[in-house]
Motif scaffolding. Structure first.
Motif, PDB file in Angstrom:
ATOM      1  N   ALA A  91       0.935  -1.142   0.050  1.00 54.69           N
ATOM      2  CA  ALA A  91       0.089   0.114  -0.097  1.00 54.69           C
ATOM      3  C   ALA A  91       0.855   1.337   0.005  1.00 54.69           C
ATOM      4  O   ALA A  91       0.443   2.201  -0.496  1.00 54.69           O
ATOM      5  CB  ALA A  91      -1.037   0.075   1.265  1.00 54.69           C
ATOM      6  N   ASP A  92       2.196   1.244   0.631  1.00 53.67           N
ATOM      7  CA  ASP A  92       2.830   2.439   0.697  1.00 53.67           C
ATOM      8  C   ASP A  92       3.891   2.639  -0.576  1.00 53.67           C
ATOM      9  O   ASP A  92       4.504   3.516  -0.637  1.00 53.67           O
ATOM     10  CB  ASP A  92       3.807   2.302   1.752  1.00 53.67           C
ATOM     11  N   GLY A  93       3.451   1.733  -1.668  1.00 54.29           N
ATOM     12  CA  GLY A  93       4.244   1.655  -2.738  1.00 54.29           C
ATOM     13  C   GLY A  93       5.406   0.901  -2.896  1.00 54.29           C
ATOM     14  O   GLY A  93       6.328   0.768  -4.287  1.00 54.29           O
ATOM     15  N   ALA A  94       6.082   0.421  -1.799  1.00 52.56           N
ATOM     16  CA  ALA A  94       7.062  -0.475  -1.984  1.00 52.56           C
ATOM     17  C   ALA A  94       6.932  -1.854  -2.667  1.00 52.56           C
ATOM     18  O   ALA A  94       5.719  -2.415  -2.569  1.00 52.56           O
ATOM     19  CB  ALA A  94       7.763  -0.710  -0.741  1.00 52.56           C
ATOM     20  N   TYR A  95       7.746  -2.093  -3.398  1.00 53.60           N
ATOM     21  CA  TYR A  95       7.533  -3.424  -4.308  1.00 53.60           C
ATOM     22  C   TYR A  95       8.012  -4.574  -3.592  1.00 53.60           C
ATOM     23  O   TYR A  95       9.296  -4.541  -2.888  1.00 53.60           O
ATOM     24  CB  TYR A  95       8.216  -3.141  -5.708  1.00 53.60           C
ATOM     25  N   ALA A  96       7.563  -5.761  -3.875  1.00 52.17           N
ATOM     26  CA  ALA A  96       8.463  -7.049  -3.387  1.00 52.17           C
ATOM     27  C   ALA A  96       9.794  -7.024  -3.431  1.00 52.17           C
ATOM     28  O   ALA A  96      10.305  -7.753  -2.481  1.00 52.17           O
ATOM     29  CB  ALA A  96       7.377  -8.317  -3.687  1.00 52.17           C
ATOM     30  N   VAL A  97      10.103  -6.743  -4.617  1.00 49.58           N
ATOM     31  CA  VAL A  97      11.568  -6.997  -5.082  1.00 49.58           C
ATOM     32  C   VAL A  97      12.490  -5.796  -4.346  1.00 49.58           C
ATOM     33  O   VAL A  97      13.501  -6.326  -4.115  1.00 49.58           O
ATOM     34  CB  VAL A  97      11.640  -6.649  -6.522  1.00 49.58           C
ATOM     35  N   GLN A  98      11.677  -5.122  -3.573  1.00 52.33           N
ATOM     36  CA  GLN A  98      12.571  -4.012  -2.931  1.00 52.33           C
ATOM     37  C   GLN A  98      12.640  -4.399  -1.504  1.00 52.33           C
ATOM     38  O   GLN A  98      13.510  -3.962  -0.757  1.00 52.33           O
ATOM     39  CB  GLN A  98      11.834  -2.711  -2.974  1.00 52.33           C
ATOM     40  N   LEU A  99      11.709  -5.648  -1.206  1.00 51.83           N
ATOM     41  CA  LEU A  99      11.651  -5.965   0.309  1.00 51.83           C
ATOM     42  C   LEU A  99      12.384  -7.441   0.513  1.00 51.83           C
ATOM     43  O   LEU A  99      12.175  -8.056   1.769  1.00 51.83           O
ATOM     44  CB  LEU A  99      10.352  -5.824   0.713  1.00 51.83           C
ATOM     45  N   SER A 100      12.694  -7.863  -0.530  1.00 57.22           N
ATOM     46  CA  SER A 100      13.267  -9.454  -0.459  1.00 57.22           C
ATOM     47  C   SER A 100      14.186  -9.550  -1.784  1.00 57.22           C
ATOM     48  O   SER A 100      14.298  -8.673  -2.526  1.00 57.22           O
ATOM     49  CB  SER A 100      11.939 -10.172  -0.346  1.00 57.22           C
ATOM     50  N   VAL A 101      15.020 -10.802  -1.595  1.00 58.70           N
ATOM     51  CA  VAL A 101      15.647 -11.177  -2.965  1.00 58.70           C
ATOM     52  C   VAL A 101      14.922 -12.576  -3.159  1.00 58.70           C
ATOM     53  O   VAL A 101      14.773 -13.504  -2.586  1.00 58.70           O
ATOM     54  CB  VAL A 101      17.134 -11.683  -2.115  1.00 58.70           C
ATOM     55  N   LEU A 102      14.413 -12.246  -4.599  1.00 60.94           N
ATOM     56  CA  LEU A 102      13.518 -13.435  -5.237  1.00 60.94           C
ATOM     57  C   LEU A 102      14.282 -13.978  -6.309  1.00 60.94           C
ATOM     58  O   LEU A 102      14.800 -13.296  -7.151  1.00 60.94           O
ATOM     59  CB  LEU A 102      12.304 -12.688  -5.785  1.00 60.94           C
ATOM     60  N   SER A 103      14.231 -15.235  -6.431  1.00 57.87           N
ATOM     61  CA  SER A 103      14.340 -16.076  -7.508  1.00 57.87           C
ATOM     62  C   SER A 103      13.093 -16.731  -8.006  1.00 57.87           C
ATOM     63  O   SER A 103      12.365 -16.875  -7.210  1.00 57.87           O
ATOM     64  CB  SER A 103      15.555 -16.947  -7.312  1.00 57.87           C
ATOM     65  N   ARG A 104      13.143 -17.345  -9.137  1.00 59.70           N
ATOM     66  CA  ARG A 104      12.155 -18.074  -9.629  1.00 59.70           C
ATOM     67  C   ARG A 104      12.617 -19.467 -10.320  1.00 59.70           C
ATOM     68  O   ARG A 104      13.519 -19.662 -10.664  1.00 59.70           O
ATOM     69  CB  ARG A 104      11.375 -17.580 -10.662  1.00 59.70           C
ATOM     70  N   ALA A 105      11.814 -20.356  -9.828  1.00 52.51           N
ATOM     71  CA  ALA A 105      11.929 -21.851 -10.663  1.00 52.51           C
ATOM     72  C   ALA A 105      10.980 -22.223 -10.979  1.00 52.51           C
ATOM     73  O   ALA A 105       9.658 -21.886 -10.816  1.00 52.51           O
ATOM     74  CB  ALA A 105      12.733 -22.816  -9.431  1.00 52.51           C
ATOM     75  N   GLU A 106      10.868 -23.018 -12.287  1.00 55.79           N
ATOM     76  CA  GLU A 106       9.716 -23.495 -12.735  1.00 55.79           C
ATOM     77  C   GLU A 106       9.168 -24.931 -12.222  1.00 55.79           C
ATOM     78  O   GLU A 106       9.931 -25.685 -11.532  1.00 55.79           O
ATOM     79  CB  GLU A 106      10.126 -24.042 -14.284  1.00 55.79           C
ATOM     80  N   ALA A 107       7.790 -24.862 -12.191  1.00 60.81           N
ATOM     81  CA  ALA A 107       7.274 -26.099 -11.376  1.00 60.81           C
ATOM     82  C   ALA A 107       7.274 -27.177 -12.496  1.00 60.81           C
ATOM     83  O   ALA A 107       6.928 -26.911 -13.573  1.00 60.81           O
ATOM     84  CB  ALA A 107       5.806 -25.683 -11.214  1.00 60.81           C
ATOM     85  N   ALA A 108       7.631 -28.516 -11.933  1.00 57.95           N
ATOM     86  CA  ALA A 108       7.723 -29.394 -12.840  1.00 57.95           C
ATOM     87  C   ALA A 108       6.348 -30.038 -13.264  1.00 57.95           C
ATOM     88  O   ALA A 108       5.302 -30.055 -12.434  1.00 57.95           O
ATOM     89  CB  ALA A 108       8.665 -30.631 -12.449  1.00 57.95           C
TER      90      ALA A 108
END
Length: 185
Positions: A168-185
């Motif tokens: 709500a305050d405009g902060a994005y998830a990527v600013q608040l965490s370190v994110l990587s993605r993996a594909e679901a099998a």
């Protein structure tokens, strides 16, 4: 080559690479890459809520019920996916009177401005929804830290920019965490 790979794996003491890794294997791999948790995001359907299944680097596996993590017609995510689909389709428009070397009529790609506006609006709404539905509750599990998470979005969730979830305050998830993605099998 396959036989040589299997011999090398066996000599290194590896188990069958096709075996499903257990919690200890996952924890060891997460520790090796410096991540805090592997998180499967599973959408709900109908009256069933979505869930986050969390395999942490330390501690027991956990899950988080995410009531808004659903993908149905009329929801914010469905509007975003429809706008994304419309945006990725190229519109072709005939240019009267022009022909190429084969005698076929030349075609020109035309960008559709109303579709771009709809895409931008739907993306903006989706960022807010993604925070409420998934990333806000998930990041709330680590209130005093910057979590390092490997996300595994399942199904249509894989098409969503979850790192762009906006608080709500405009902060994005990527600013608040370190994110990587993996594909679901």
């Amino acid at each position: 080559l396959r036989a040589e790979v299997w011999r090398s794996l066996a000599a290194a003491g590896a188990t069958d690479p096709l075996d499903v890794p257990g919690p200890d294997d996952i924890a060891q791999a997460l520790t090796a890459i410096g991540a805090d948790a592997l998180v499967y995001l599973i959408p709900g359907h109908g009256y069933r809520p979505g869930h986050a299944v969390i395999a942490p680097a330390t501690g027991p596996p956990a899950f988080l019920t995410l009531p808004e993590l659903r993908l149905e017609a009329g929801l914010d995510v469905e509007r975003y996916l429809a706008a994304l689909s419309a945006r990725t389709k190229t519109g072709e428009q005939d240019k009267p009177g022009e022909r190429d070397k084969t005698g076929e009529q030349d075609r020109t790609l035309v960008a559709a401005e109303p579709e771009e506006d709809e895409f931008a609006r739907s993306l903006d709404v989706l960022c807010d929804w993604a925070w409420r539905a998934a990333m806000g509750p998930l990041l709330g599990k680590w209130p005093d830290a910057v979590p390092r998470l490997v996300l595994v979005p399942v199904g249509e969730l894989a098409r969503l920019p979850l790192a762009a979830a906006r608080r709500a305050d405009g902060a994005y998830a990527v600013q608040l965490s370190v994110l990587s993605r993996a594909e679901a099998a």
